[in-house]
Design a protein around this motif. Sequence first.
Motif, PDB file in Angstrom:
ATOM      1  N   ALA A  31      -2.227  11.407  -4.195  1.00  0.00           N
ATOM      2  CA  ALA A  31      -2.259  11.402  -2.723  1.00  0.00           C
ATOM      3  C   ALA A  31      -3.655  11.072  -2.204  1.00  0.00           C
ATOM      4  O   ALA A  31      -3.806  10.479  -1.146  1.00  0.00           O
ATOM      5  CB  ALA A  31      -1.798  12.753  -2.200  1.00  0.00           C
ATOM      6  N   LYS A  32      -4.678  11.429  -2.983  1.00  0.00           N
ATOM      7  CA  LYS A  32      -6.021  11.146  -2.462  1.00  0.00           C
ATOM      8  C   LYS A  32      -6.338   9.643  -2.520  1.00  0.00           C
ATOM      9  O   LYS A  32      -7.217   9.173  -1.825  1.00  0.00           O
ATOM     10  CB  LYS A  32      -7.067  12.020  -3.142  1.00  0.00           C
ATOM     11  N   TRP A  33      -5.606   8.905  -3.318  1.00  0.00           N
ATOM     12  CA  TRP A  33      -5.788   7.451  -3.325  1.00  0.00           C
ATOM     13  C   TRP A  33      -4.932   6.791  -2.249  1.00  0.00           C
ATOM     14  O   TRP A  33      -5.403   5.933  -1.517  1.00  0.00           O
ATOM     15  CB  TRP A  33      -5.463   6.868  -4.704  1.00  0.00           C
ATOM     16  N   ALA A  77       2.665  10.000  -0.823  1.00  0.00           N
ATOM     17  CA  ALA A  77       2.766  11.353  -1.390  1.00  0.00           C
ATOM     18  C   ALA A  77       4.206  11.863  -1.455  1.00  0.00           C
ATOM     19  O   ALA A  77       4.510  12.762  -2.225  1.00  0.00           O
ATOM     20  CB  ALA A  77       1.897  12.309  -0.584  1.00  0.00           C
ATOM     21  N   SER A  78       5.091  11.287  -0.656  1.00  0.00           N
ATOM     22  CA  SER A  78       6.472  11.791  -0.614  1.00  0.00           C
ATOM     23  C   SER A  78       7.392  11.091  -1.617  1.00  0.00           C
ATOM     24  O   SER A  78       8.609  11.242  -1.551  1.00  0.00           O
ATOM     25  CB  SER A  78       7.027  11.620   0.800  1.00  0.00           C
ATOM     26  N   THR A  79       6.820  10.353  -2.566  1.00  0.00           N
ATOM     27  CA  THR A  79       7.666   9.538  -3.448  1.00  0.00           C
ATOM     28  C   THR A  79       8.618  10.376  -4.312  1.00  0.00           C
ATOM     29  O   THR A  79       9.774   9.987  -4.510  1.00  0.00           O
ATOM     30  CB  THR A  79       6.788   8.604  -4.308  1.00  0.00           C
ATOM     31  N   THR A  80       8.161  11.521  -4.806  1.00  0.00           N
ATOM     32  CA  THR A  80       9.066  12.354  -5.612  1.00  0.00           C
ATOM     33  C   THR A  80      10.291  12.757  -4.787  1.00  0.00           C
ATOM     34  O   THR A  80      11.427  12.694  -5.264  1.00  0.00           O
ATOM     35  CB  THR A  80       8.344  13.617  -6.132  1.00  0.00           C
ATOM     36  N   GLU A  81      10.049  13.148  -3.530  1.00  0.00           N
ATOM     37  CA  GLU A  81      11.184  13.531  -2.663  1.00  0.00           C
ATOM     38  C   GLU A  81      12.110  12.344  -2.413  1.00  0.00           C
ATOM     39  O   GLU A  81      13.325  12.507  -2.348  1.00  0.00           O
ATOM     40  CB  GLU A  81      10.666  14.054  -1.316  1.00  0.00           C
ATOM     41  N   ILE A  82      11.524  11.172  -2.280  1.00  0.00           N
ATOM     42  CA  ILE A  82      12.360   9.980  -2.050  1.00  0.00           C
ATOM     43  C   ILE A  82      13.261   9.745  -3.255  1.00  0.00           C
ATOM     44  O   ILE A  82      14.475   9.541  -3.122  1.00  0.00           O
ATOM     45  CB  ILE A  82      11.477   8.747  -1.735  1.00  0.00           C
ATOM     46  N   LEU A  83      12.673   9.804  -4.459  1.00  0.00           N
ATOM     47  CA  LEU A  83      13.482   9.604  -5.663  1.00  0.00           C
ATOM     48  C   LEU A  83      14.589  10.662  -5.745  1.00  0.00           C
ATOM     49  O   LEU A  83      15.754  10.340  -6.012  1.00  0.00           O
ATOM     50  CB  LEU A  83      12.591   9.637  -6.916  1.00  0.00           C
ATOM     51  N   GLU A  84      14.228  11.920  -5.493  1.00  0.00           N
ATOM     52  CA  GLU A  84      15.227  12.996  -5.541  1.00  0.00           C
ATOM     53  C   GLU A  84      16.381  12.713  -4.588  1.00  0.00           C
ATOM     54  O   GLU A  84      17.548  12.830  -4.947  1.00  0.00           O
ATOM     55  CB  GLU A  84      14.583  14.340  -5.166  1.00  0.00           C
ATOM     56  N   SER A 102       9.045  -9.659  -0.615  1.00  0.00           N
ATOM     57  CA  SER A 102       8.778  -9.737   0.823  1.00  0.00           C
ATOM     58  C   SER A 102       9.018  -8.378   1.453  1.00  0.00           C
ATOM     59  O   SER A 102       9.574  -7.479   0.822  1.00  0.00           O
ATOM     60  CB  SER A 102       9.679 -10.786   1.466  1.00  0.00           C
ATOM     61  N   SER A 103       8.615  -8.281   2.711  1.00  0.00           N
ATOM     62  CA  SER A 103       8.668  -6.993   3.388  1.00  0.00           C
ATOM     63  C   SER A 103       9.288  -7.176   4.777  1.00  0.00           C
ATOM     64  O   SER A 103       8.868  -8.059   5.530  1.00  0.00           O
ATOM     65  CB  SER A 103       7.227  -6.497   3.481  1.00  0.00           C
ATOM     66  N   VAL A 104      10.274  -6.353   5.067  1.00  0.00           N
ATOM     67  CA  VAL A 104      10.956  -6.478   6.363  1.00  0.00           C
ATOM     68  C   VAL A 104       9.942  -6.334   7.503  1.00  0.00           C
ATOM     69  O   VAL A 104       9.043  -5.492   7.446  1.00  0.00           O
ATOM     70  CB  VAL A 104      12.098  -5.436   6.475  1.00  0.00           C
ATOM     71  N   GLY A 105      10.061  -7.196   8.504  1.00  0.00           N
ATOM     72  CA  GLY A 105       9.127  -7.138   9.642  1.00  0.00           C
ATOM     73  C   GLY A 105       7.711  -7.572   9.291  1.00  0.00           C
ATOM     74  O   GLY A 105       6.813  -7.479  10.117  1.00  0.00           O
ATOM     75  N   GLY A 106       7.506  -8.032   8.054  1.00  0.00           N
ATOM     76  CA  GLY A 106       6.162  -8.420   7.620  1.00  0.00           C
ATOM     77  C   GLY A 106       5.219  -7.231   7.509  1.00  0.00           C
ATOM     78  O   GLY A 106       3.996  -7.361   7.594  1.00  0.00           O
ATOM     79  N   LEU A 107       5.791  -6.051   7.309  1.00  0.00           N
ATOM     80  CA  LEU A 107       4.975  -4.838   7.172  1.00  0.00           C
ATOM     81  C   LEU A 107       4.040  -4.964   5.988  1.00  0.00           C
ATOM     82  O   LEU A 107       4.358  -5.640   5.025  1.00  0.00           O
ATOM     83  CB  LEU A 107       5.869  -3.623   6.885  1.00  0.00           C
ATOM     84  N   GLY A 108       2.941  -4.249   6.071  1.00  0.00           N
ATOM     85  CA  GLY A 108       2.184  -4.053   4.843  1.00  0.00           C
ATOM     86  C   GLY A 108       0.749  -4.462   4.816  1.00  0.00           C
ATOM     87  O   GLY A 108       0.172  -4.921   5.791  1.00  0.00           O
ATOM     88  N   GLY A 109       0.173  -4.266   3.635  1.00  0.00           N
ATOM     89  CA  GLY A 109      -1.230  -4.514   3.391  1.00  0.00           C
ATOM     90  C   GLY A 109      -1.642  -3.643   2.234  1.00  0.00           C
ATOM     91  O   GLY A 109      -0.942  -2.697   1.910  1.00  0.00           O
ATOM     92  N   CYS A 110      -2.722  -3.975   1.607  1.00  0.00           N
ATOM     93  CA  CYS A 110      -3.169  -3.177   0.472  1.00  0.00           C
ATOM     94  C   CYS A 110      -4.378  -2.367   0.912  1.00  0.00           C
ATOM     95  O   CYS A 110      -5.321  -2.911   1.475  1.00  0.00           O
ATOM     96  CB  CYS A 110      -3.532  -4.079  -0.703  1.00  0.00           C
ATOM     97  N   PRO A 111      -4.370  -1.046   0.659  1.00  0.00           N
ATOM     98  CA  PRO A 111      -5.495  -0.216   1.083  1.00  0.00           C
ATOM     99  C   PRO A 111      -6.822  -0.661   0.472  1.00  0.00           C
ATOM    100  O   PRO A 111      -7.878  -0.365   1.015  1.00  0.00           O
ATOM    101  CB  PRO A 111      -5.128   1.182   0.598  1.00  0.00           C
ATOM    102  N   TYR A 112      -6.762  -1.367  -0.658  1.00  0.00           N
ATOM    103  CA  TYR A 112      -8.004  -1.795  -1.302  1.00  0.00           C
ATOM    104  C   TYR A 112      -8.280  -3.277  -1.104  1.00  0.00           C
ATOM    105  O   TYR A 112      -9.014  -3.892  -1.854  1.00  0.00           O
ATOM    106  CB  TYR A 112      -8.003  -1.354  -2.774  1.00  0.00           C
ATOM    107  N   SER A 113      -7.656  -3.861  -0.068  1.00  0.00           N
ATOM    108  CA  SER A 113      -7.936  -5.248   0.288  1.00  0.00           C
ATOM    109  C   SER A 113      -8.075  -5.325   1.801  1.00  0.00           C
ATOM    110  O   SER A 113      -7.125  -5.574   2.534  1.00  0.00           O
ATOM    111  CB  SER A 113      -6.795  -6.146  -0.205  1.00  0.00           C
TER     112      SER A 113
END
Length: 335
Positions: free
Chosen positions: A52-54, A59-66, A268-279
């Motif tokens: 989560a600190k990165w 952070a909610s990925t485990t809940e999403i998978l569940e 691709s990403s719906v609505g053109g969402l996105g970006g990389c936190p390290y770019s």
Amino acid sequence: HAADHVRIVEVGPRDGLQNEKSTIPLDTKLELIRRLAQTGVTHLEAGSFVPAKWVPQMASTTEILEKLLTSPPLAPQGIAYNYLVPNIKGLQTMVKTLQAKGAQASGYPTPPASPASETSQASASPINSSEISLFAAATETFSQKNTNCSIAESLERCKPIMDLAKQNDIRVRGYVSVALGCPYEGPDVDPHKVAEITATLLEMGCDEVSVADTTGMGTAPRTQKLLQTLKEAGILEEDLALHFHDTYGMALVNTVVGLEHGVRIFDSSVGGLGGCPYSKGATGNVATEDLIHLLHSLGCETGLDMVKMAEIGEWITKELNRPDDSRAGKATLAR
Ligand code: HMG
Ligand code: MG
């Protein structure tokens, strides 16, 4: 390209959301995934098992998978849900979650279920397949910024991930970031380096490798050169996917170059969402709606419903208070 099937990998819930500053409610993420699952999509990135600190948003990925494993209405059959894992710890968390829910990852998705069998599904069975993506970068600086290690170390890190994935029958995708430009080292990334890393990931056991233009700096000539170099290195087009961010508006042009080289998987990403936190400054992925429009105009078949996708793009960008970056999506809804 008539009658050609092109697989679109929808990365909106992962690449699309990971860079959003304010915490998106879990229910909004699940609703996005639920709606996307109704569009005909077969491959969907649902999250990342990263600290989560990165990347706090994931952070909610485990809940999403569940939720995806236990709630059939959320996840109709026939979809491969993909999760990014940066290290063995990420995959261990994922496998633990699968086991806790009594689910197996299994390989390719089963064919779409008929509406009748959908309603009669048992609730805790493995209703879909779960896959992972591991990632490496084509420049040393990006590798350090994104994964806190060198390129060689990141490839070493992939080996135990691969072993654990194979033990659990999990399909593995690889990513090579900054293949057409690096935010730190500039546009002239060595295509031979991209080929070398791609080949290493395939030899290690990746089922496909998605070559990524993280910064959107790619141009048609350089995309062509890169694909030519990959081919000369013996990499088959069927083992490749292309992942274009649309920062400079070149993603669709580069997609055509990819199609001409025989590539048939595009992210691709719906609505053109996105970006990389390290770019820094990199905008979203190419909008799924725009990619669908392009592919259908060329006679390619995607299995995706343009209107449904455009409606999701309109909805999620409003939810996130962002502009809808899909031109074809907006035009479709305005008709
Ligand atoms: P690190 O800080 O060197 O890791 O990060 P570490 O092993 O030293 O661990 C640090 C702390 O994190 C420890 O906790 C670990 O337990 C914990 P502490 O002892 O401090 O309490 N930790 C974890 N927690 C949860 N899940 C884990 C995990 N691993 C360690 N998996 C690391 C190294 C690789 C983990 C980090 O650099 C990282 O997560 N990087 C990923 C960043 C990222 O997600 N970037 C965006 C995705 S890639 C992308 O967008 C590009 C793509 O779209 C293609 C393209 O467009 O280019 C795919
Ligand atoms: Mg990306």
